[in-house]
Write a protein that holds these residues in place. Structure first.
Motif, mmCIF file in Angstrom:
data_model
loop_
_atom_site.group_PDB
_atom_site.id
_atom_site.type_symbol
_atom_site.label_atom_id
_atom_site.label_comp_id
_atom_site.label_asym_id
_atom_site.label_seq_id
_atom_site.Cartn_x
_atom_site.Cartn_y
_atom_site.Cartn_z
ATOM 1 N N ILE A 1 71.950 80.120 71.359
ATOM 2 C CA ILE A 1 72.088 80.530 69.962
ATOM 3 C C ILE A 1 72.363 82.033 69.884
ATOM 4 O O ILE A 1 72.086 82.776 70.827
ATOM 5 C CB ILE A 1 70.840 80.168 69.120
ATOM 6 C CG1 ILE A 1 69.568 80.763 69.724
ATOM 7 C CG2 ILE A 1 70.715 78.657 68.997
ATOM 8 C CD1 ILE A 1 68.344 80.575 68.856
ATOM 9 N N LYS B 1 72.108 85.977 68.483
ATOM 10 C CA LYS B 1 70.985 86.915 68.341
ATOM 11 C C LYS B 1 70.158 86.675 67.086
ATOM 12 O O LYS B 1 68.938 86.685 67.121
ATOM 13 C CB LYS B 1 71.568 88.336 68.319
ATOM 14 C CG LYS B 1 70.647 89.431 67.849
ATOM 15 C CD LYS B 1 69.907 90.065 68.998
ATOM 16 C CE LYS B 1 68.669 90.800 68.585
ATOM 17 N NZ LYS B 1 68.883 91.972 67.783
ATOM 18 N N GLN C 1 70.048 83.994 64.976
ATOM 19 C CA GLN C 1 69.980 82.623 64.480
ATOM 20 C C GLN C 1 68.565 82.083 64.583
ATOM 21 O O GLN C 1 67.744 82.577 65.360
ATOM 22 C CB GLN C 1 70.929 81.739 65.282
ATOM 23 C CG GLN C 1 72.380 82.064 64.993
ATOM 24 C CD GLN C 1 73.279 80.902 65.352
ATOM 25 O OE1 GLN C 1 73.386 80.541 66.510
ATOM 26 N NE2 GLN C 1 73.915 80.322 64.357
ATOM 27 N N ALA D 1 66.255 79.215 65.815
ATOM 28 C CA ALA D 1 66.316 78.170 66.843
ATOM 29 C C ALA D 1 66.134 76.775 66.254
ATOM 30 O O ALA D 1 66.904 75.864 66.544
ATOM 31 C CB ALA D 1 65.248 78.423 67.903
ATOM 32 N N ARG E 1 68.613 82.329 73.833
ATOM 33 C CA ARG E 1 69.124 83.208 72.772
ATOM 34 C C ARG E 1 69.861 84.345 73.458
ATOM 35 O O ARG E 1 69.390 84.917 74.433
ATOM 36 C CB ARG E 1 67.967 83.753 71.939
ATOM 37 C CG ARG E 1 68.415 84.622 70.761
ATOM 38 C CD ARG E 1 67.219 85.268 70.064
ATOM 39 N NE ARG E 1 66.315 84.281 69.462
ATOM 40 C CZ ARG E 1 66.485 83.737 68.257
ATOM 41 N NH1 ARG E 1 67.508 84.083 67.511
ATOM 42 N NH2 ARG E 1 65.615 82.844 67.805
ATOM 43 N N ALA F 1 75.712 78.965 67.354
ATOM 44 C CA ALA F 1 75.180 78.190 68.478
ATOM 45 C C ALA F 1 76.311 77.518 69.257
ATOM 46 O O ALA F 1 77.272 77.038 68.672
ATOM 47 C CB ALA F 1 74.218 77.134 67.947
ATOM 48 N N ILE G 1 63.161 83.566 72.617
ATOM 49 C CA ILE G 1 64.000 82.407 72.305
ATOM 50 C C ILE G 1 63.714 81.871 70.900
ATOM 51 O O ILE G 1 64.632 81.601 70.132
ATOM 52 C CB ILE G 1 63.802 81.290 73.346
ATOM 53 C CG1 ILE G 1 64.204 81.795 74.740
ATOM 54 C CG2 ILE G 1 64.638 80.055 72.983
ATOM 55 C CD1 ILE G 1 63.782 80.875 75.872
ATOM 56 N N TYR G 2 62.452 81.709 70.585
ATOM 57 C CA TYR G 2 62.113 81.080 69.302
ATOM 58 C C TYR G 2 61.758 82.078 68.206
ATOM 59 O O TYR G 2 61.762 81.727 67.038
ATOM 60 C CB TYR G 2 60.926 80.127 69.480
ATOM 61 C CG TYR G 2 61.257 78.933 70.319
ATOM 62 C CD1 TYR G 2 61.868 77.817 69.747
ATOM 63 C CD2 TYR G 2 60.987 78.911 71.671
ATOM 64 C CE1 TYR G 2 62.182 76.718 70.514
ATOM 65 C CE2 TYR G 2 61.299 77.818 72.449
ATOM 66 C CZ TYR G 2 61.901 76.720 71.872
ATOM 67 O OH TYR G 2 62.221 75.644 72.627
#
Lengths: 126, 317
Positions: free
Chosen positions: B46, B48, B50, B52, B70, B77, B235-236
């Protein structure tokens, strides 16, 4: 021709800064917003975060590139402009009204340019 | 003369590959251009900025043994597998030239007998169908231009792992745009990875009129960067800390809820929905955070449905 108001100071990395009621207000210049293109996202620091002159404090995402934004001053973030988080395009339409952060307790600054010197920086990069 | 380096990863681990990209970005010197080629196995990447959970069907992906990553550049994505070759051009700002870098890829394909062109969104297309999506990162001095080149990607996986539009709540987050895609193998059946890589390197050397050398890599430094790219926090984002996750489908839309409880009180909550009512998620978040679960009353509307999800175990995911 880019608009560079006389009353502001500028960095070579295309941020503007002005002192207002003891705080340093920081934003992106007309040259920067034009070079970035349509801005779709602005990441801002939190109030209370330290910022350092010459170091990135934010990043903006335009149509596709993510670009760092550098602090003209060293200090502590006193206010962030939440309105531009909701409407990032306002940085394109009104870059000198759409400030990013206000910095307090400023202890140092980057090399700051006046409008005329900054115009030369822009001319060299254009 | 511009010094040219190539780098290649022999791993299909997205976090390692991103770490190597970042390492090369930090290492590149004046008058150098690096071309880095890499592939990932079954991975959703995905942009930067966005969200998740609104882009990726994370449970399906991880159940299939896939990975979510990410990147530090922008955009939407994308799905990668070994049938996709990633490229990254890395250099300082003054050498950074997107059109020239695009031209290297277009020339390489031209040598292979494939006619491709740029479209308005900085993608490369063949007869209007995208096979290569690009994104950029610009630091103070060091920049990169990276992207995908679809050789033989499993196109069905795209739908399997990516939501088309479960992103209404985080209206602030950057949205993905779906395009019609095409694999290069559909255009040229006998094309393989080795041919593509060689053509890219030859075109890279031709553009800058120099020979490329293999870039030295400090593995320990790359592994350190890998910790960053593989961290759940990166990541999340902050919502990873929300403990409870539920999902349900109603006639008015699909809803996914992430929340935390302190005893009986909802201490934090995020709602993702593709409901037509754009304000629904935001309004519900404001209404529900801070309330006690046991005191919420069921009603016969969308709000009632959301409360039902919160109260009943069957919606857990």
């Amino acid at each position: 021709m880019f608009k560079n108001p006389e009353e502001l100071k500028y960095t070579k990395t295309h941020e503007w800064v002005k002192e207002e009621d003891g705080l340093y207000v920081v934003g992106l210049t007309d040259f920067a917003q034009d070079a970035l293109g349509d801005i779709v996202f602005v990441n801002l620091p939190s109030v209370g975060d330290p910022v350092t002159a010459g170091e990135a404090f934010s990043d903006v995402e335009s149509v596709k590139a993510v670009s760092d934004v550098f602090s003209p001053v060293t200090g502590v973030v006193a206010e962030v402009n939440e309105a531009i988080v909701d409407d990032p395009a306002s940085v394109n339409s009104d870059c000198y009204g759409s400030w990013l952060i206000k910095v307090a307790d400023v202890t140092g600054t980057e090399e700051l340019l006046d409008a005329k010197a900054y115009e030369e920086v822009c001319a060299n990069e254009a | 003369m511009i010094k040219l380096y190539t780098a290649a990863s022999d791993r299909f681990d997205v976090y390692y590959n991103q770490a190597l990209e970042k390492y090369l970005l930090d290492q590149v010197k004046d008058d150098e251009v690096i071309l880095y080629l890499w592939r990932n196995d079954r991975t959703v990447v995905i942009g930067k900025n966005q969200d998740a959970y609104s882009e990726c069907k994370t449970e399906t992906l991880s159940a299939d043994g896939g990975f979510l990553a990410r990147r530090i550049s922008g955009g939407g994505a994308v799905y990668h597998d070994k049938g996709n070759l990633n490229f990254t051009f890395i250099c300082k700002r003054d050498l950074f030239d997107i059109s020239r870098q695009d031209q290297i890829i277009l020339n390489a394909l031209d040598h292979l007998g494939i006619h491709a062109e740029k479209n308005g969104r900085n993608d490369l297309v063949i007869e209007g169908r995208k096979f290569s999506g690009h994104a950029y990162y610009r630091g103070k001095e060091n920049c990169f231009h990276h992207g995908t080149i679809m050789l033989e990607v499993d196109e069905e996986a795209l739908e399997r792992y990516l939501y088309v539009s479960l992103a209404k709540l985080h209206s602030k987050a950057v949205k993905s745009v779906r395009s019609r895609v095409i694999n290069l193998k559909q255009v040229k059946e006998d094309l393989n990875l080795d041919m593509l890589q060689k053509a890219l390197i030859a075109s890279f050397e031709e553009m800058y009129q120099n020979k490329a050398e293999a870039c030295p890599v400090d593995e320990a430094a790359v592994m350190k960067e890998r910790d960053f790219f593989s961290s759940e926090e990166w990541i999340y984002g902050p919502s990873v800390n929300l403990k409870f996750r539920k999902e349900a489908r109603f006639d008015w839309g699909t809803v996914r809820i992430l929340y935390d409880l302190e005893d009986d009180r909802i201490s934090d909550l995020k709602i993702y929905t593709d409901a037509m009512d754009h304000d629904l998620a935001k309004d519900l978040e404001e209404k529900l955070i801070g309330t006690k679960l046991s005191e919420l009353m069921l009603s016969d509307d969308e709000t009632g449905d959301v409360i039902r999800i919160l109260k009943e175990e069957e919606y857990e995911i």
